[in-house]
Design an enzyme around this catalytic site. Structure first.
Site, PDB file in Angstrom:
ATOM      1  N   GLY A 244       7.114   0.081   7.910  1.00 18.35           N
ATOM      2  CA  GLY A 244       5.991  -0.139   7.004  1.00 18.35           C
ATOM      3  C   GLY A 244       5.169  -1.291   7.527  1.00 18.35           C
ATOM      4  O   GLY A 244       5.377  -1.756   8.646  1.00 18.35           O
ATOM      5  N   SER A 245       4.250  -1.764   6.714  1.00 18.55           N
ATOM      6  CA  SER A 245       3.393  -2.871   7.162  1.00 18.55           C
ATOM      7  C   SER A 245       2.546  -3.366   5.998  1.00 18.55           C
ATOM      8  O   SER A 245       2.309  -2.648   5.026  1.00 18.55           O
ATOM      9  CB  SER A 245       2.436  -2.421   8.285  1.00 18.55           C
ATOM     10  OG  SER A 245       3.119  -1.890   9.381  1.00 18.55           O
ATOM     11  N   ASN A 246       2.076  -4.592   6.140  1.00 18.10           N
ATOM     12  CA  ASN A 246       0.960  -5.100   5.345  1.00 18.10           C
ATOM     13  C   ASN A 246      -0.161  -5.444   6.306  1.00 18.10           C
ATOM     14  O   ASN A 246       0.096  -5.862   7.447  1.00 18.10           O
ATOM     15  CB  ASN A 246       1.310  -6.389   4.594  1.00 18.10           C
ATOM     16  CG  ASN A 246       2.608  -6.304   3.835  1.00 18.10           C
ATOM     17  OD1 ASN A 246       2.807  -5.398   3.048  1.00 18.10           O
ATOM     18  ND2 ASN A 246       3.498  -7.261   4.078  1.00 18.10           N
ATOM     19  N   ASN A 525       1.055   0.046   2.464  1.00 12.13           N
ATOM     20  CA  ASN A 525       1.731   1.343   2.550  1.00 12.13           C
ATOM     21  C   ASN A 525       1.571   2.226   1.322  1.00 12.13           C
ATOM     22  O   ASN A 525       2.187   3.285   1.243  1.00 12.13           O
ATOM     23  CB  ASN A 525       3.219   1.195   2.892  1.00 12.13           C
ATOM     24  CG  ASN A 525       3.447   0.399   4.144  1.00 12.13           C
ATOM     25  OD1 ASN A 525       4.250  -0.527   4.172  1.00 12.13           O
ATOM     26  ND2 ASN A 525       2.725   0.720   5.202  1.00 12.13           N
TER      27      ASN A 525
END
Length: 819
Positions: A244-246, A525
């Site tokens: 995932g990521s921000n 996400n």
């Protein structure tokens, strides 16, 4: 057939002339010191600065690839060699068929044998070779070809100089599978990265697919609601444990002392082929880009150049779809299309395996396909029996090498509008959003990627009953993608070709959401709906949900951005600076604690006699009440006390479901999606039970209820245990860190990896800070095995060197000229 749009070349960002550094280094040697060498324009040159970060300069793309390949191999040759083994379907031959493989986003999701069968089928079908034969944008642009050619030269040069028997990393020293590579190896690796969004869910089902032995008429078809429910639960669980990521892009209205800023915070695995690796790549007058890439891809995937900074986050688009095909009950390898029976195609796929006695034998398996794609008999471990019907897979990225052209284009973009043009033209982003900011003060969110052409109208016409339940319903977690299962009995239900799309079966890129603002946009996400809550986006359902609950991490990102821009976060001033951007990320604040801690403390104090009954055990929770009451900061920094207790309690309370399913007194309101749901109902027996179980679990594990986070959350590096701050995304912590089993011990398995913040001003070079959480090298004998990990542990950053003057000024400068 979809219309192909060809381009004469990708845009190029013109950089300043290279500053002279002094006398040319002796050819092919490493020289230390700022005055040691001038990079010869005809010789690829690697300048290493602090923490082993290579700044590679060359006169052309081939030379740039050569420097990248050499430096990447020097840091991570065992990881790379293992990856080439996997994509060439030779893991079972060298490491045995029962070993665990990770072809997708997750760790150890299948066996070496299943992985090899999957990749051998791709090899037998010549998928990558056929793509390489295509002109751009379907095939690689000329600069991509040149860079890959150089990468192979650089990798092989390092291996030749070192020798497999002299590799310092014990993971592959002297191994027979460490060998020189070819350009095809690199493209196979790139292709494997592009298709990994479907591998975890569908690989095992494809290589194990076989029709039921008993006649189909004797076996009932599984109930749609039950099947859909199991798939939703499995996908939700995998989504929690996968990448995932921000990312946050801030425009001119939100930056103090600058015109734009970007925070890149991808959450990637800490081991294996999906490690990120940092570099700067420069061809004077053509490209000057700094950032990180997936190891072994000679471009920057997340980073910045002189004018634009960008990152990616995992999107809510399923990069695949299924087709339900009715089979002949007496001959299940025949299926019905438009009233006519068609014969499935089969192929014998064979791979070499190492037996227990060391001998080599061949395992063969018959794999089946339809006009839509391969047959699968499971999705994310949920059985899809091949009885009355079968399920065929169409992977939107199986014929995608365009992503390489996308990243080479982004490396040279001049502003966010050009970023949009590159995304639309190549349509190569495999399963990511793109978030960017530029020197002009614009902030961009764009979910323009390779997406199945399942418009809302097409879905209404063609979804099966199970498909409707998977595609249309709000899922247990808002970031689980809609999955289409279409009626394969009708050829009209295949993904249509759109004349505006870059390839057959893709959604028109102009229908995909994008937003440019001067305050901020971001993504954590969730779907595109609330890239900025002041301007909610609309988009086809295939790209995600709208007017549905957001994750706590999305809420935290939005509130962090909004409060900093308005100056209401308790920090001095308004707008983002490098100092406040770093402070807000590494504050490790928990949105879940903001919403539920006070109510939990009150509940704890009001428990009758301080006892909660858990599985027949009376658990005394009185000790926990003052510990949580004292945890006023709600943070997951290394010295926080009470945070580990709250994390265990919250995980048990969620029990795999979305936060919106918890007993809130105020339910989700689509008119106030950032602040709802709220007010936890602590009178619920589920809340008390989860709390009691958390206290009991920590006591049984011998962990003090007030243990600082640094006592329990650590990563092991060469026998050293390094404390790691941050926590799971379900707590609403932006700095995501997830523990799991590594070699039989609990360790960090994925989370914050290459973190970078970049600020632009009206004039002057970009100002960038970064930290690679697991460091540059996976080699325990490398000096760059733990250095940035310890920096990350301390909440500190590397001040990036971007200009020639900044590179030359490094007190740790080392120069390697490749003749």
């Amino acid at each position: 057939m979809a219309r192909r749009r060809h381009r004469t070349g990708l845009p190029m960002a013109v950089t300043a002339a290279v500053a002279v550094m002094s006398t040319l280094a002796a050819t092919g040697t490493t020289v230390t010191g700022a005055s040691a060498a001038e990079p010869g324009p005809d010789k690829p040159t690697i300048r290493y600065t602090e923490y082993g970060i290579p700044h590679i300069i060359a006169s052309d793309w081939e030379g740039l690839g050569t420097g990248y390949g050499y430096a990447a191999a020097k840091d991570n040759i065992c990881t790379l060699a293992d990856t080439y083994l996997m994509v060439n379907a030779q893991t079972s031959r060298h490491l045995g068929p029962e070993g665990k493989a990770s072809p997708g986003q997750l760790q150890d999701t299948t066996t070496n044998l299943n992985s090899d069968l999957y990749f051998q089928r791709i090899k037998d079908d010549r998928v990558v070779e056929r793509l390489l034969d295509q002109p751009a944008p379907d095939g690689p642009e000329p600069e991509v070809e040149e860079a890959v050619r150089g990468y192979v030269q650089g990798y092989n040069r390092y291996l030749a100089e070192t020798g497999a028997g002299n590799i310092s990393d014990p993971a592959c020293r002297g191994a027979a599978w460490v060998r020189p590579i070819t350009e095809l190896d690199v493209y196979r690796h790139a292709h494997a990265e592009i298709i990994m969004g479907s591998a975890d869910a569908l690989l095992d089902g494809q290589v194990n697919a076989a029709p039921a032995v008993a006649p189909a008429v004797a076996q009932p078809k599984p109930a749609p609601r039950r099947t859909a429910g199991k798939i939703r639960e499995a996908m939700a669980a995998s989504r929690q444990d996968s990448m995932g990521s921000n990312a946050l892009a801030v425009g001119s209205q939100g930056v103090s002392g600058g015109t734009g800023m970007l925070l890149a915070n991808p959450h990637f695995p800490w081991q294996g082929k999906n490690r990120m690796w940092q570099s700067q790549l420069t061809i004077p007058g053509k490209v000057n880009v700094s950032g990180a890439s997936l190891l072994g891809l000679p471009a920057v995937n997340i980073g910045h150049n002189d004018d634009v900074a960008w990152s990616h986050t995992v999107a809510t688009v399923a990069p695949f779809g299924l087709f339900d095909v009715q089979v002949d009950p007496l001959n299940p390898t025949k299926y019905l299309v438009d009233g006519v029976w068609e014969q499935m195609t089969s192929q014998q796929v064979g791979v070499d395996v190492r037996n227990a006695d060391g001998s080599i034998s061949t395992v063969t398996r018959k794999l089946w396909s339809t006009r839509y794609g391969p047959i699968t008999t499971s999705m994310q471990g949920v059985a899809l029996p091949w009885v009355v019907s079968a399920h065929a897979v169409r992977d939107v990225n199986m014929h995608n090498l365009r992503a390489l052209n996308t990243w080479f284009g982004l490396d040279q973009a001049k502003d966010v509008h050009e970023v949009v043009g590159i995304l639309e033209t190549t349509q190569g982003v495999p399963f990511f959003n793109t978030i960017a900011s530029d020197r002009k003060g614009d902030a961009l969110y764009a979910d323009i990627q390779a997406t199945p052409n399942v418009t809302d109208e097409h879905a209404r016409s063609c979804l099966t009953e199970t498909g409707k339940l998977l595609f249309n319903q709000t899922l247990p977690l808002s970031n689980v993608p809609p999955i289409s299962i279409l009626d394969g009995k009708r050829s009209a239900c295949d993904w249509p070709d759109d004349p505006e799309a870059a390839a057959p079966g893709l959604l028109d890129p102009h229908e995909q959401p994008r937003l440019i603002r001067s305050d901020f946009v971001g993504n954590a996400n969730d779907s595109p709906w609330l890239a900025n809550p002041e301007q909610p986006l609309t988009f086809p359902r295939v790209m995600g949900d709208a007017s549905a609950p957001r994750s706590l991490r999305t809420q935290e990102l939005i509130l962090t951005a909004r409060n900093r821009i308005n100056g209401t976060d308790g920090l001095p001033g308004k707008g983002f600076t490098p100092e406040t951007m770093g402070q807000l990320l590494f504050a490790d604040n928990s949105r879940a604690a903001d919403l539920a801690l006070d109510a939990t403390v009150t509940m704890c104090r009001n428990v009758a006699f301080g006892l909660i009954l858990v599985d027949g055990n009376l658990v005394d929770v009185r000790e926990a009440c003052p510990i949580l009451a004292a945890w006023k900061s709600h943070d997951y920094t290394s010295d926080s006390r009470g945070s580990w207790l709250f994390a265990n309690y919250w995980s048990l309370l969620l029990d795999g479901q979305g936060v919106e399913k918890l007993p809130w007194r105020v339910p989700f309101d689509p008119k106030d999606p950032v602040h709802t749901p709220n007010s936890l109902d602590t009178a619920s027996s589920a809340v008390r039970d989860a709390f009691g179980r958390a206290v009991l679990a920590l006591r049984r594990a011998g962990i003090a209820l007030d243990a600082p986070l640094s006592d329990v959350q650590k990563v092991t590096r060469a026998g050293e245990r390094i404390p790691i701050h941050g926590s799971i995304g379900q707590l609403g912590v932006l700095n995501v860190i997830t523990r799991g089993q590594v070699d039989g011990e609990m360790d960090i398995v994925f989370g914050s990896s290459f973190i970078q913040q970049v600020r632009f001003t009206a004039e002057g070079p970009p100002q960038a800070l970064s930290v690679l959480a697991y460091s540059q090298s996976a080699n325990p004998n490398s000096p760059h095995f733990t250095d940035q990990t310890k920096l990350f542990s301390a909440g500190r950053w590397v001040t990036n060197r971007f200009t020639e003057e900044q590179i030359a000024a490094s007190p740790e400068l080392q120069i390697k000229v490749l003749d």
